[in-house]
Each structure stands twice: as C-alpha cells, then as structure tokens.
Design a protein around this motif. Structure first.
Motif, PDB file in Angstrom:
ATOM      1  N   VAL A  98      -0.651   3.117  -8.538  1.00 28.48           N
ATOM      2  CA  VAL A  98      -2.068   3.464  -8.371  1.00 28.48           C
ATOM      3  C   VAL A  98      -2.439   4.671  -9.235  1.00 28.48           C
ATOM      4  O   VAL A  98      -3.483   4.664  -9.903  1.00 28.48           O
TER       5      VAL A  98
ATOM      6  N   SER B 177      -6.711  -0.929   3.349  1.00 27.87           N
ATOM      7  CA  SER B 177      -7.620  -1.800   2.610  1.00 27.87           C
ATOM      8  C   SER B 177      -7.589  -1.549   1.099  1.00 27.87           C
ATOM      9  O   SER B 177      -7.159  -2.411   0.336  1.00 27.87           O
ATOM     10  N   LYS B 178      -8.031  -0.338   0.664  1.00 24.51           N
ATOM     11  CA  LYS B 178      -8.161  -0.132  -0.783  1.00 24.51           C
ATOM     12  C   LYS B 178      -8.240   1.342  -1.146  1.00 24.51           C
ATOM     13  O   LYS B 178      -8.514   2.203  -0.309  1.00 24.51           O
TER      14      LYS B 178
ATOM     15  N   LYS C 202      -7.665   3.393   4.354  1.00 23.20           N
ATOM     16  CA  LYS C 202      -6.297   3.038   4.728  1.00 23.20           C
ATOM     17  C   LYS C 202      -6.229   1.592   5.202  1.00 23.20           C
ATOM     18  O   LYS C 202      -7.057   1.135   5.983  1.00 23.20           O
TER      19      LYS C 202
ATOM     20  N   GLU D  67       0.851  -1.191   0.000  1.00 29.01           N
ATOM     21  CA  GLU D  67       0.000   0.000   0.000  1.00 29.01           C
ATOM     22  C   GLU D  67       0.884   1.237   0.000  1.00 29.01           C
ATOM     23  O   GLU D  67       1.809   1.350   0.815  1.00 29.01           O
TER      24      GLU D  67
ATOM     25  N   ARG E 155      -6.818  -3.123  -4.206  1.00 26.59           N
ATOM     26  CA  ARG E 155      -6.861  -3.743  -2.881  1.00 26.59           C
ATOM     27  C   ARG E 155      -5.461  -4.143  -2.459  1.00 26.59           C
ATOM     28  O   ARG E 155      -4.684  -4.664  -3.273  1.00 26.59           O
ATOM     29  N   PHE E 156      -5.140  -3.916  -1.200  1.00 30.80           N
ATOM     30  CA  PHE E 156      -3.788  -4.153  -0.706  1.00 30.80           C
ATOM     31  C   PHE E 156      -3.749  -5.425   0.136  1.00 30.80           C
ATOM     32  O   PHE E 156      -4.382  -5.517   1.188  1.00 30.80           O
TER      33      PHE E 156
ATOM     34  N   TRP F 221     -10.078   6.497  -0.155  1.00 33.35           N
ATOM     35  CA  TRP F 221      -8.953   5.673   0.274  1.00 33.35           C
ATOM     36  C   TRP F 221      -9.253   5.154   1.672  1.00 33.35           C
ATOM     37  O   TRP F 221      -9.272   5.909   2.636  1.00 33.35           O
TER      38      TRP F 221
END
Length: 508
Positions: free
Chosen positions: A64, A204-205, A202, A47, A229-230, A200
């Motif tokens: 991203v 998660s995605k 944080k 991320e 997705r991270f 965002w």
C-alpha cells in the motif's frame, strides 16, 4: 503485455488423486468501466495491520505505502535495480566503509516539513537503535555512525563493508520518516511520496490522493486518487473484477480461476515473476532431519512439476535452491537431487530407514501451503514415508511454534523477501542449519562491492544449499495479475512486494 515464458503452466498431468477443491463459480459478470480516468481502485487479498513499513514486516504494508506514500534514499525499480531517490548521488570510499550521500533538495514531507540530512540521520538511528522494531534491523547492524556535515549531506560510517547496503536502503523498511509524525505512521502515514494518505476504513479500504507538491516534476503522476480495497475471498475477487468494482487485482489469489478471464473483452491477465519462494523447511537440528541423507532422499522424492501443477494450477517456476530466476547470479540447480524414487529409497535405507519413516508437517492455512502439503504427502508415500499434515494458523501460531520456537519437523512457507538466501546463515533461525562455510560465503558477499564477484559468491551459496538441502526447494509463485485492459503502468513483475502507482494511468 510482456507475459513471461518462464511462467507457462506445466502441462503434465498429476497422476495423483487429490481433492484440491478447484471447483468454483463466478458471479456478477458486469461490464462497468472505471468511473473516472484519474482514479483507480486496486484489490488486495490481505489488509495490512498497520501502514508503517519501518516497524512491521508483513508485505501488505509496503504494497500500500512503498513508493506511493513513503520513499527512501535509494529505490528498487521494476527491473529490480537500485536507483537514486531522496539521495540523488553517493560516493563510496575505497575501503567500502564510508558512504557519502548527496541529498535531493526541495523535498518536503506531506506535513510540510523539509527533508534533509537530520531526517536521514533520525530514520537510520531509529532503525538501528537498541529499541528498534524495524523488520530489517539486522541490515543496519553494519552502520557504526551517522554524520550530517550539512543539510544536504549524509555520511554513513560502517564497521565493515556492506556490499548490499544501497539495495537494502531501497526497501520499504528503510523508508525515510519525519520525526514528529513517525509515531503515528502506523495509522496516519506521512511520507515524501507522490500520494498522500486520506483515510483508512478498517476492513474495507485505504484511500490516497495525489500529492500536488511532489518533488519529482520530471515524472508527473497522472492519477488524482487511488483506493486499495481488501477482498480476501477468491470468488469475491473475481466477481469484483467482472463487475468493475475494482479495476485491478495485481496479485489475484486463485490460479484455478485465471482461465475464466481468458475470453473477457474488458480484462487482461498478466503473468509475471515474484520473489515468493515456496520451500518446505526441515528442522535440521532434530532427528531424522539432522542426517543430510534423509533430507536429500526427500528432495529426490519430489517431482516439482507435479507440485506446481497441483498446488498452483501449473503456474510457477521450479527452483533448486533458495533463489529465483530473476535474482542476480541465479543458477538452475533443479537437477541436484532431481526426482528419482529408487535413488531416494536407497538413500533412506543407507541412512538407516529401510522401512521409511513418519513425521508431521506444520502447514499454514493458505491455499498454496495446504495444496502443496497434500501433494508432498502423496509423493512421499511412494518411497514409504508417512507425512501427517497439521494445519497451523498463520501468522500467530506459525510464528510462535515454528519461527520462534523451532518446534516442528517440517513446515511450508513462501519466503517473500528478495535475495534472502542469508536466512540460512542466521542463528537462531527456524531451519537450525549450521554451516560455517556457508556463513563465510555470505561474509565475502558483503565484503566486496564488485558485482561479478558477488554473483560468483551467490552461485556458490546456492550450490551449497542445493547439496545440503536444509529445506525442500519447490517453486517460485508467479504474480497473477488481472486488470482492466485500459489501465497501464502497473508492474507486471514483482522484484519487491509492491503496488507502485507512479506510472499508472488510463489509456485514452
């Protein structure tokens, strides 16, 4: 799918007893399909800490935002070539010191502000200014002044020719930013690209939505929404793909799991190339590495095929210099100081180490670095060299100890920047490699805009590094992609770290 032959797994056995922890289990073998034919969910292992590629270096930022949210005067296409973007054309003066850009008209930022020459001037002045934190600030150093004769014309006056300027202007760090929103781009990015930032969560995605007002009507974007997705854990990545929770992992993190997708009816595996050069850097300013013969001997102790097999399950391409096969002017120099343990021992003895030597490698915690270090340790033992492994947390500890303080013997890292052979000419830089002749070659590259001459000079630079061995040049990591077979348009190769969504669509 274009599965490149250069990335075939190495079939040779290891012959070394290494506990690399390759045993893994998969879970959640679901068969769910995409919920919508106009949305996509991409998985990423890392991320980003922020979403502004003009103020921080980590590649996850550009993966991203670059070409999705942010665009530049120029861009880099999937073949690694420079193309016009927000500058639709340009002229270069005969002396190579004046670049006049004709800017695309009718372009607006996501907040409705028009893109024009004043924005271009602001962006470049911000990147090259005294207070700039731009990760590629050095590439703007050749710019002497920025002029705006009219709203559609941007003129860059250079102090000296910069033959790679158009290429650098296509990088994420050169993205055009709107002045009023620039300060907040780290958390709420505003660009001119085909997708707008939505949210965002944080940890998660990040969610994006199609920009209905996007300027490029000749290439309409088919996706309406996209999510990144991270998922850091490799087994969780595999499970998410199998369950359909993510549609694609363009950079799948576990080469030892690639075989598990071989017979999957839903998922495709795509092996492409990247710019990720795995090198074991040596501190050329510290004994014994200040003796070129020691560095050359260590290079001859390295069987690159064994390294690729053990470190990355046979996926990867051996390299003989700090250069990849997809870079212009590439030379295969793996035969320079090729694997030869007897010659390595003899050269060590000549350098004054007939009974070998002992040193420590500071290895980041990432799998490729840990695995490669273990293999190097075993290979060096065969010539009487003892290498101790010290795990060094990346990025904070590694950046502080190695990159900034140069307090190390040997280290290992994958350099991600395209065409970054110039790092060996930077002073200071963690290799502590000092070679005025090498630096002169780099200056000549920038002094000419003739591609053939530049390629010749790049070849000379590669050869010099292969002979001097400031680092052990090991292999280029492949781009291991796993995604839904119905998903089209993702880049198979990675000439620059990215996840470009412009052409992504679902097959009917």
């Amino acid at each position: 799918m274009n599965v490149l032959g250069a990335w075939k797994p190495v079939s040779r056995g290891l012959g070394l007893a290494l506990a690399l922890g390759a045993g893994v289990a998969l879970a959640g073998a679901g068969t769910a399909f995409a919920a919508s034919k106009t949305s996509v969910t991409l998985g990423m292992a890392i991320e980003p800490a922020g979403l502004d590629p003009t103020i921080a270096a980590p590649v996850a930022i550009g993966q991203v935002t670059w070409q999705n949210i942010f665009e530049g005067l120029t861009t880099i296409d999937k073949a690694g070539k420079v193309q016009p973007q927000l500058a639709e054309s340009w002229k270069i003066s005969e002396d190579g010191k004046t670049y006049t850009f004709k800017l695309r008209q009718g372009v607006t930022f996501h907040n409705g502000v028009a893109f024009d020459s004043s924005v271009g001037k602001y962006t470049i002045e911000r990147a090259r200014g005294a207070d700039s934190v731009n990760p590629q600030k050095r590439y703007f150093a050749s710019i002497d002044s920025v002029e705006t004769p009219d709203a559609a014309t941007l003129v860059l006056k250079l102090k000296q020719p910069a033959g790679s300027l158009l290429y650098w202007l296509g990088w994420p760090a050169s993205s055009m930013v709107e002045p009023k929103s620039a300060a907040d781009n780290k958390v709420t990015p505003v660009g001119t690209g085909p997708f707008k930032f939505v949210s965002w969560a944080k940890g998660s995605k990040v969610d994006l939505a199609r920009n209905a007002d996007y300027w490029n009507k000749s290439a309409p974007v088919k996706l309406e929404t996209a999510s990144f997705r991270f998922i850091a854990d490799a087994q969780a990545q595999a499970a998410a793909l199998k369950a359909g929770d993510v549609d694609a992992f363009p950079e799948f993190g576990a080469p030892e799991l690639m075989e598990s997708f071989k017979d999957d009816q839903k998922l495709a595996t795509v092996i492409g190339n990247t710019e990720l050069k795995v090198v074991a850097g040596m501190n050329n300013g510290r004994k014994p590495f200040n003796d070129k013969r020691v560095r050359q001997a260590l290079m001859m102790a390295v069987d690159r095929e064994t390294v690729v097999e053990g470190a990355w399950s046979g996926f990867g391409t051996p390299i003989g210099s700090h250069y990849t096969p997809n870079d212009r002017g590439y030379k295969d120099l793996t035969g320079t100081y090729a694997y030869d343990t007897e010659k390595a021992k003899a050269l060590l003895a000549e350098a004054g180490y007939p009974n070998g030597l002992t040193f420590t490698i500071k290895a980041p915690q990432m799998a490729y670095a840990q695995r490669t270090s273990q293999i190097l340790q075993a290979l060096f033992a065969e010539i009487g060299v003892t290498m101790n492994i010290e795990t060094t947390e990346f990025p904070a500890k590694w950046v502080a100890d190695v990159l900034k303080a140069a307090d190390y013997d040997m280290t290992i890292i994958a350099h991600a920047e395209p065409m970054d052979i110039d790092i060996y000419g930077r002073d200071p830089y963690y290799f502590n490699y000092k070679n005025p002749v090498f630096n002169d070659i780099l200056k000549k590259v920038e002094a000419t805009s003739d591609p053939a001459e530049q390629d010749k000079l790049y070849g000379e630079a590669q050869t010099m590094l292969a002979n001097d061995v400031p680092a052990l040049f090991l292999f280029v990591m492949p781009k291991l992609g796993v995604w839904d077979k119905k998903l089209k348009g993702l880049w198979e190769n990675e000439p620059i770290p990215s996840n470009v969504l412009t052409e992504v669509h679902w097959e009917e």
